[in-house]
Design an enzyme around this catalytic site. Structure first.
Site, mmCIF file in Angstrom:
data_model
loop_
_atom_site.group_PDB
_atom_site.id
_atom_site.type_symbol
_atom_site.label_atom_id
_atom_site.label_comp_id
_atom_site.label_asym_id
_atom_site.label_seq_id
_atom_site.Cartn_x
_atom_site.Cartn_y
_atom_site.Cartn_z
ATOM 1 N N GLY A 36 2.665 3.703 1.408
ATOM 2 C CA GLY A 36 3.198 3.983 2.741
ATOM 3 C C GLY A 36 3.733 5.389 2.867
ATOM 4 N N ARG A 37 3.993 6.004 1.727
ATOM 5 C CA ARG A 37 4.464 7.394 1.778
ATOM 6 C C ARG A 37 3.966 8.166 0.563
ATOM 7 N NH1 ARG A 37 10.504 7.560 -0.467
ATOM 8 N NH2 ARG A 37 10.323 5.811 -1.883
ATOM 9 N N ASP A 87 8.613 6.225 7.841
ATOM 10 C CA ASP A 87 8.218 7.564 8.294
ATOM 11 C C ASP A 87 7.308 8.287 7.296
ATOM 12 O OD1 ASP A 87 9.972 8.111 6.258
ATOM 13 O OD2 ASP A 87 11.406 9.245 7.480
ATOM 14 N N GLY A 88 7.054 7.647 6.151
ATOM 15 C CA GLY A 88 6.178 8.272 5.162
ATOM 16 C C GLY A 88 6.821 9.422 4.408
ATOM 17 N N ARG A 92 -1.669 -1.068 -10.076
ATOM 18 C CA ARG A 92 -0.490 -1.913 -10.219
ATOM 19 C C ARG A 92 -0.897 -3.362 -10.413
ATOM 20 N NH1 ARG A 92 3.322 1.357 -6.898
ATOM 21 N NH2 ARG A 92 2.146 3.248 -6.457
ATOM 22 N N ARG A 124 3.470 13.416 -8.405
ATOM 23 C CA ARG A 124 3.535 12.494 -9.539
ATOM 24 C C ARG A 124 2.234 12.503 -10.314
ATOM 25 N NH1 ARG A 124 6.037 6.704 -8.387
ATOM 26 N NH2 ARG A 124 4.117 6.275 -7.245
ATOM 27 N N ASP A 171 4.510 -4.664 -7.444
ATOM 28 C CA ASP A 171 3.878 -3.411 -7.022
ATOM 29 C C ASP A 171 4.453 -2.215 -7.782
ATOM 30 O OD1 ASP A 171 6.060 -4.405 -5.275
ATOM 31 O OD2 ASP A 171 5.994 -2.379 -4.464
ATOM 32 N N ASN A 172 5.531 -2.438 -8.507
ATOM 33 C CA ASN A 172 6.129 -1.355 -9.285
ATOM 34 C C ASN A 172 5.875 -1.529 -10.778
ATOM 35 O OD1 ASN A 172 7.067 -0.186 -6.944
ATOM 36 N ND2 ASN A 172 9.096 -1.113 -7.087
ATOM 37 N N GLY A 211 0.843 -1.199 0.000
ATOM 38 C CA GLY A 211 0.000 0.000 0.000
ATOM 39 C C GLY A 211 0.870 1.237 0.000
#
Ligand code: AMP
Ligand code: MG
Length: 490
Positions: A93-94, A126-127, A184, A177, A253-254, A91
């Site tokens: 995360g940042r 830490d995101g 994905r 972005r 995921d990429n 998911g």
């Protein structure tokens, strides 16, 4: 009259946020101390229907996460993924998706902040993001776009005025972005793993509506969608191979179903040609080496196929057979794209049986001599132009025997050498985002000097033209640089 950021031309329609949870979780970007824009992509802003002047003057708060544009529905998307072969729930995360911007001509683009703080999916992270990696994504993704390769884009990079803790404290930044979508392979894996038709079916409908609306009328839309993604990925990875790009972390995921290149982490371009090249410090097995990329894309697409099986028509066995049939076309699709691109790189407009071998023979010479990938092809265009006279360098170079074969091949098609050269110059870049140039720009930027970055971005904007400005950017790294390594410490 002073215009505010709300007047920049935002036109959001957030269709992903209307899908059922838990495909996403609402999320709020963290406020940061001192937002400042360090790079704004004015042409992209204009293409999105956004006013670059308003963004430049008033956009820092939005691009750093301190303010939301009107119409935003900020969410973190859920997804899973095979990371180096291991299945994990992940998911954003940042990253936080602000919403989908509709352009004046009706296209739809995700606008996502990357590095904007913790979300439900941050796990131990830490995101946040550091300036270097965000500028790296900006440079390389915009460089890929200029090369004509499908990719996510970068609208802006903003610094936060805060530090992020990595191995050392680093300046923090947020990248904005822009993507056709962030759906994905891992998004489908996530929905499939929950074994909930109530998630998988709407996700699929959403993806189909965004990327392949015409396939809704196919006999088996899920199989047709799989085929469309297989085709886009075959075309994409062929483009990477033909330009010497190593993605570096091709986890499922990429990889997005839109067929855009996404997630510029430890990516890099080949200088010397070696098909076994690995740049990423964490890729110890060479799983994502340059020449492994088509096989990995094929493997990743098998994970997409598995996830789509429940949606395919005709019961388990028929569906499996169909999915395997579609998947099985990947190698020939990839080869077809690669060969078409190889012919173009060599200036060939006719087709001969031996063209693939001719290209392979050149690559072999390049490998043996550690020839620079980009400079070699740019040089061939010049040699084509000189015509079949022996005194032009090609016939006397380490490629001499090969040059004779290539020139003989060029004479077996119509057109003049000058025409072949002109065609080659349109497909063989003279400048790419070379690793040492990217690093140089990042190092200067981290020390507060953004002039090196802006010069590099200007040069990368026109990768096919030889200009006085790009002369110094055409050559490989100075001797003694050692093997290049990229780090995932993003
Ligand atoms: P990546 O390697 O950038 O594709 O990221 C893999 C996963 O790690 C994704 O789920 C990211 O959202 C997550 N991630 C990466 N960096 C951070 C971070 N600093 N904080 C939280 N999550 C992160
Ligand atoms: Mg990722």
């Amino acid at each position: 009259m002073q215009r505010s950021i709300a007047d920049a031309g935002w036109r959001f329609d957030n269709s992903y946020a209307r899908l059922p949870e838990p495909l996403f979780t609402p999320a709020v970007p963290a406020s940061v101390r001192a937002p400042a824009i360090v790079v704004l992509n004015a042409p992209l802003a204009a293409d999105l229907g956004l006013d670059p002047e308003v963004l430049e003057a008033e956009g820092a708060a939005v691009f750093a996460g301190n303010a939301l544009p009107p119409g935003a529905t900020p969410i973190a998307q859920a997804y899973a993924g095979h990371q180096f072969g291991q299945f994990t729930n992940l998911g954003d995360g940042r990253a936080i998706l602000l919403g989908e911007q509709l352009t004046p001509d009706g296209r739809r683009y995700d606008i996502q902040l990357k590095g904007s703080g913790r979300t439900r999916y941050s796990r131990g992270g830490d995101g946040r993001a550091a300036l270097g990696p965000m500028l790296r994504e900006h440079i390389v993704s915009e460089g890929m776009h200029a090369l004509g390769i499908p990719t996510t884009r970068s609208l802006a990079v903003a610094t936060t005025g805060e530090q992020v803790l990595r191995a050392t404290p680093l300046p923090g930044a947020v990248l904005t972005r822009v993507a056709a979508s962030h759906i994905r392979v891992g998004t489908f894996q996530y929905a499939a793993a929950l074994a909930d038709e109530g998630l998988l079916a709407p996700l699929f409908e959403h993806a189909l509506a965004r990327h392949d609306p015409e396939l809704a009328r196919a006999d088996d839309p899920a199989a047709a969608f799989l085929e469309a993604v297989v085709e886009r990925q075959a075309a994409l990875v062929a483009r990477w191979i033909l330009v010497g790009f190593v993605h570096g972390v091709m986890n499922t995921d990429n990889m997005v179903v839109s067929g855009e290149t996404i997630d510029y982490g430890p990516c890099a371009f080949l200088d010397a040609y070696d098909p076994a090249t690995v740049f990423s410090s964490i890729d110890r097995q060479g799983r994502y080496a340059y020449s492994n990329q088509p096989a990995i894309a094929h493997w990743n697409l098998a994970r997409l196929a598995e996830s789509l099986l429940p949606l395919m028509k005709g019961g388990d066995e028929a569906a499996l057979e169909r999915a395997q049939g579609v998947l099985g076309t990947f190698p020939e699709r990839f080869e077809r794209h690669r060969l078409a691109g190889a012919r173009a790189k060599l200036g060939l407009i006719s087709k001969e049986e031996g063209d693939g071998e001719l290209f392979a023979a050149l690559l072999e010479r390049m490998h043996e001599t550690r020839a620079d990938f980009t400079a070699t092809f740019a040089g061939l265009a010049r040699w084509a132009e000189a015509g079949p006279s022996a005194a032009d360098g090609c016939g006397e170079s380490v490629f001499s025997g090969w040059c004779d074969l290539w020139r003989a091949r060029l004479t077996r098609q119509s057109g003049t050498p000058a025409e072949a050269a002109a065609r080659m110059q349109r497909v063989n870049p003279v400048v790419i985002p070379r690793n040492h140039r990217v690093e140089e720009a990042l190092t200067a930027a981290e020390a507060g000097d953004f002039s090196v970055l802006h010069r590099l971005l200007a040069v990368l904007h026109s990768p096919f033209d030889e200009t006085p400005e790009n002369e110094a950017y055409r050559v490989g790294p100075p001797a003694g640089c050692g093997p290049y390594r990229t780090f995932c410490g993003t």
